[in-house]
Design a protein around this motif. Structure first.
Motif, PDB file in Angstrom:
ATOM      1  N   TRP A 151       0.817  -1.218   0.000  1.00 41.16           N
ATOM      2  CA  TRP A 151       0.000   0.000   0.000  1.00 41.16           C
ATOM      3  C   TRP A 151       0.847   1.263   0.000  1.00 41.16           C
ATOM      4  O   TRP A 151       0.518   2.252  -0.644  1.00 41.16           O
ATOM      5  CB  TRP A 151      -0.926  -0.005   1.213  1.00 41.16           C
ATOM      6  N   TRP A 152       1.943   1.233   0.746  1.00 42.16           N
ATOM      7  CA  TRP A 152       2.782   2.425   0.871  1.00 42.16           C
ATOM      8  C   TRP A 152       3.924   2.461  -0.134  1.00 42.16           C
ATOM      9  O   TRP A 152       4.799   3.326  -0.058  1.00 42.16           O
ATOM     10  CB  TRP A 152       3.313   2.542   2.295  1.00 42.16           C
ATOM     11  N   ASP A 153       3.929   1.557  -1.103  1.00 38.48           N
ATOM     12  CA  ASP A 153       4.923   1.565  -2.178  1.00 38.48           C
ATOM     13  C   ASP A 153       4.448   2.546  -3.251  1.00 38.48           C
ATOM     14  O   ASP A 153       3.458   2.287  -3.924  1.00 38.48           O
ATOM     15  CB  ASP A 153       5.071   0.163  -2.768  1.00 38.48           C
ATOM     16  N   PRO A 154       5.120   3.677  -3.421  1.00 38.23           N
ATOM     17  CA  PRO A 154       4.650   4.679  -4.384  1.00 38.23           C
ATOM     18  C   PRO A 154       4.699   4.209  -5.830  1.00 38.23           C
ATOM     19  O   PRO A 154       4.117   4.854  -6.713  1.00 38.23           O
ATOM     20  CB  PRO A 154       5.593   5.870  -4.154  1.00 38.23           C
ATOM     21  N   ASP A 155       5.385   3.103  -6.078  1.00 37.77           N
ATOM     22  CA  ASP A 155       5.462   2.569  -7.436  1.00 37.77           C
ATOM     23  C   ASP A 155       4.692   1.259  -7.583  1.00 37.77           C
ATOM     24  O   ASP A 155       4.793   0.586  -8.610  1.00 37.77           O
ATOM     25  CB  ASP A 155       6.927   2.347  -7.832  1.00 37.77           C
ATOM     26  N   GLY A 156       3.922   0.894  -6.566  1.00 33.92           N
ATOM     27  CA  GLY A 156       3.154  -0.342  -6.598  1.00 33.92           C
ATOM     28  C   GLY A 156       1.747  -0.123  -7.126  1.00 33.92           C
ATOM     29  O   GLY A 156       1.457   0.870  -7.810  1.00 33.92           O
ATOM     30  N   GLU A 157       0.856  -1.063  -6.779  1.00 32.70           N
ATOM     31  CA  GLU A 157      -0.521  -0.988  -7.277  1.00 32.70           C
ATOM     32  C   GLU A 157      -1.265   0.233  -6.766  1.00 32.70           C
ATOM     33  O   GLU A 157      -2.262   0.660  -7.368  1.00 32.70           O
ATOM     34  CB  GLU A 157      -1.282  -2.261  -6.877  1.00 32.70           C
ATOM     35  N   SER A 158      -0.816   0.808  -5.649  1.00 32.57           N
ATOM     36  CA  SER A 158      -1.469   1.994  -5.089  1.00 32.57           C
ATOM     37  C   SER A 158      -0.854   3.293  -5.604  1.00 32.57           C
ATOM     38  O   SER A 158      -1.109   4.367  -5.048  1.00 32.57           O
ATOM     39  CB  SER A 158      -1.392   1.959  -3.557  1.00 32.57           C
ATOM     40  N   ARG A 159      -0.064   3.192  -6.656  1.00 34.05           N
ATOM     41  CA  ARG A 159       0.602   4.373  -7.209  1.00 34.05           C
ATOM     42  C   ARG A 159      -0.354   5.534  -7.475  1.00 34.05           C
ATOM     43  O   ARG A 159      -0.056   6.674  -7.096  1.00 34.05           O
ATOM     44  CB  ARG A 159       1.337   3.978  -8.491  1.00 34.05           C
ATOM     45  N   PRO A 160      -1.528   5.319  -8.109  1.00 35.16           N
ATOM     46  CA  PRO A 160      -2.419   6.466  -8.330  1.00 35.16           C
ATOM     47  C   PRO A 160      -2.867   7.129  -7.032  1.00 35.16           C
ATOM     48  O   PRO A 160      -3.019   8.356  -6.980  1.00 35.16           O
ATOM     49  CB  PRO A 160      -3.614   5.849  -9.077  1.00 35.16           C
ATOM     50  N   LEU A 161      -3.072   6.341  -5.983  1.00 35.37           N
ATOM     51  CA  LEU A 161      -3.479   6.918  -4.698  1.00 35.37           C
ATOM     52  C   LEU A 161      -2.395   7.839  -4.151  1.00 35.37           C
ATOM     53  O   LEU A 161      -2.690   8.901  -3.600  1.00 35.37           O
ATOM     54  CB  LEU A 161      -3.781   5.811  -3.688  1.00 35.37           C
ATOM     55  N   HIS A 162      -1.135   7.436  -4.299  1.00 34.63           N
ATOM     56  CA  HIS A 162      -0.024   8.278  -3.849  1.00 34.63           C
ATOM     57  C   HIS A 162       0.006   9.591  -4.630  1.00 34.63           C
ATOM     58  O   HIS A 162       0.228  10.662  -4.054  1.00 34.63           O
ATOM     59  CB  HIS A 162       1.305   7.542  -4.038  1.00 34.63           C
ATOM     60  N   ASP A 163      -0.225   9.503  -5.933  1.00 33.23           N
ATOM     61  CA  ASP A 163      -0.146  10.693  -6.774  1.00 33.23           C
ATOM     62  C   ASP A 163      -1.314  11.649  -6.534  1.00 33.23           C
ATOM     63  O   ASP A 163      -1.160  12.868  -6.625  1.00 33.23           O
ATOM     64  CB  ASP A 163      -0.106  10.280  -8.252  1.00 33.23           C
ATOM     65  N   LEU A 164      -2.487  11.101  -6.236  1.00 35.05           N
ATOM     66  CA  LEU A 164      -3.676  11.925  -6.025  1.00 35.05           C
ATOM     67  C   LEU A 164      -3.781  12.455  -4.595  1.00 35.05           C
ATOM     68  O   LEU A 164      -4.492  13.436  -4.353  1.00 35.05           O
ATOM     69  CB  LEU A 164      -4.937  11.113  -6.342  1.00 35.05           C
ATOM     70  N   ASN A 165      -3.080  11.822  -3.664  1.00 33.34           N
ATOM     71  CA  ASN A 165      -3.261  12.134  -2.250  1.00 33.34           C
ATOM     72  C   ASN A 165      -3.000  13.600  -1.885  1.00 33.34           C
ATOM     73  O   ASN A 165      -3.781  14.193  -1.134  1.00 33.34           O
ATOM     74  CB  ASN A 165      -2.374  11.215  -1.397  1.00 33.34           C
ATOM     75  N   PRO A 166      -1.920  14.235  -2.385  1.00 34.65           N
ATOM     76  CA  PRO A 166      -1.701  15.643  -2.007  1.00 34.65           C
ATOM     77  C   PRO A 166      -2.835  16.562  -2.444  1.00 34.65           C
ATOM     78  O   PRO A 166      -3.191  17.498  -1.717  1.00 34.65           O
ATOM     79  CB  PRO A 166      -0.387  15.993  -2.728  1.00 34.65           C
ATOM     80  N   PRO A 225      -4.990  -3.842 -10.719  1.00 34.74           N
ATOM     81  CA  PRO A 225      -5.445  -5.206 -10.989  1.00 34.74           C
ATOM     82  C   PRO A 225      -6.808  -5.185 -11.675  1.00 34.74           C
ATOM     83  O   PRO A 225      -7.664  -4.346 -11.368  1.00 34.74           O
ATOM     84  CB  PRO A 225      -5.539  -5.836  -9.591  1.00 34.74           C
ATOM     85  N   ARG A 226      -7.019  -6.106 -12.593  1.00 29.91           N
ATOM     86  CA  ARG A 226      -8.318  -6.199 -13.258  1.00 29.91           C
ATOM     87  C   ARG A 226      -9.405  -6.513 -12.238  1.00 29.91           C
ATOM     88  O   ARG A 226      -9.210  -7.325 -11.338  1.00 29.91           O
ATOM     89  CB  ARG A 226      -8.289  -7.272 -14.340  1.00 29.91           C
ATOM     90  N   GLY A 227     -10.528  -5.852 -12.401  1.00 29.94           N
ATOM     91  CA  GLY A 227     -11.632  -6.046 -11.470  1.00 29.94           C
ATOM     92  C   GLY A 227     -11.664  -5.046 -10.340  1.00 29.94           C
ATOM     93  O   GLY A 227     -12.561  -5.090  -9.489  1.00 29.94           O
ATOM     94  N   THR A 228     -10.682  -4.114 -10.318  1.00 30.27           N
ATOM     95  CA  THR A 228     -10.664  -3.103  -9.253  1.00 30.27           C
ATOM     96  C   THR A 228     -11.926  -2.247  -9.295  1.00 30.27           C
ATOM     97  O   THR A 228     -12.506  -1.920  -8.256  1.00 30.27           O
ATOM     98  CB  THR A 228      -9.420  -2.207  -9.387  1.00 30.27           C
ATOM     99  N   HIS A 229     -12.353  -1.884 -10.513  1.00 28.68           N
ATOM    100  CA  HIS A 229     -13.513  -1.019 -10.667  1.00 28.68           C
ATOM    101  C   HIS A 229     -14.638  -1.730 -11.421  1.00 28.68           C
ATOM    102  O   HIS A 229     -14.378  -2.612 -12.243  1.00 28.68           O
ATOM    103  CB  HIS A 229     -13.139   0.263 -11.427  1.00 28.68           C
ATOM    104  N   HIS A 230     -15.862  -1.318 -11.130  1.00 26.57           N
ATOM    105  CA  HIS A 230     -17.043  -1.829 -11.822  1.00 26.57           C
ATOM    106  C   HIS A 230     -17.833  -0.627 -12.318  1.00 26.57           C
ATOM    107  O   HIS A 230     -18.356   0.163 -11.527  1.00 26.57           O
ATOM    108  CB  HIS A 230     -17.888  -2.690 -10.887  1.00 26.57           C
TER     109      HIS A 230
END
Length: 248
Positions: free
Chosen positions: A22-37, A181-186
């Motif tokens: 979750w806290w890996d800025p280059d992992g699957e949560s990358r967009p969350l890191h970029d949008l967070n500020p 990951p596929r299936g994250t959004h519907h």
């Protein structure tokens, strides 16, 4: 049990698999890191965070919770994913080695439980990218409205139900770039601003602002805009609250 009704076990399991990175800025949560500020700044423009009580509903691993705490807020972060709360608590422990005064209380708790236990208790209630993952969006908005103090603010973000959002969040992010990951959004669960605004009004809230949230995954830049067709932020206050803070 009401508190457990508005949750999808499949969604909890899906995000639980992402917890370790979750806290890996280059992992699957990358967009969350970029949008967070940008999200944190949007909240800060609507409430003085110094000593404010803030609820972060669906806090995940704590990206927004820690950002708001660094701005001086006393944050209660709740999520029904035990794995992501474990990661949030671990990262908070590490962060406090450098910033001891970070005040975040992470709980495995539903929105209904927090609303019942602490009604009208928070200066700001944040709920980012959660409403499209719950079975009953109206019940979630009702819970958020119960938590906020008179004069406080509810801030939410989600994806619009438009072809542009489908192309960016599902086709682009999940299938082409494989950023998520596929299936994250519907797509069927995305809400138009008019629909979310209506849910807020039915819960006793008055719409204050709707702003688009722009994002370029190539240079990892995020910004507020008037373009709401993909991702947007929305703020509302209890009915009858005078607006004394200007939107960002």
């Amino acid at each position: 049990m009401q508190a457990a009704a508005n949750v999808s076990p499949e969604e909890i399991a899906r995000f639980g698999k992402l917890a370790a990175r979750w806290w890996d800025p280059d992992g699957e949560s990358r967009p969350l890191h970029d949008l967070n500020p940008v999200r944190a700044a949007y909240v800060a423009a609507r409430v003085d965070l110094r000593n404010a009580r803030v609820a972060d509903v669906g806090c995940g691993g704590g990206l927004l919770s820690e950002a708001l705490a660094r701005a001086g807020a006393h944050v209660t972060g709740i999520d029904l994913g035990e794995k992501v709360i474990e990661i949030a608590r671990l990262h908070l422990h590490e962060s406090r080695l450098e910033t001891p005064n970070l005040d975040v209380d992470y709980r495995v708790q539903s929105s209904a439980e927090l609303a019942a236990a602490e009604p009208a208790s928070f200066d700001a209630v944040c709920c980012m990218e959660l409403i499209e993952h719950v079975p009953d969006p109206a019940a979630l908005v009702h819970d958020l409205a119960r938590m906020v103090k008179p004069g406080g603010v509810v801030v939410m973000s989600t994806l619009n139900r438009t072809p542009a959002a489908f192309g960016a969040a599902i086709l682009g992010a999940e299938y082409i770039t494989r950023m998520l990951p596929r299936g994250t959004h519907h797509y069927a669960q995305f809400l138009k601003p008019s629909e979310l605004g209506r849910l807020m009004r039915h819960a006793g809230l008055e719409l204050e602002d709707v702003s688009g949230l722009g994002y370029n995954p190539l240079n990892r830049k995020a910004w507020l805009s008037r373009f709401t067709a993909v991702n947007y932020l929305i703020s509302a206050r209890p009915a009858g609250t005078p607006c004394d803070r200007k939107p960002a």
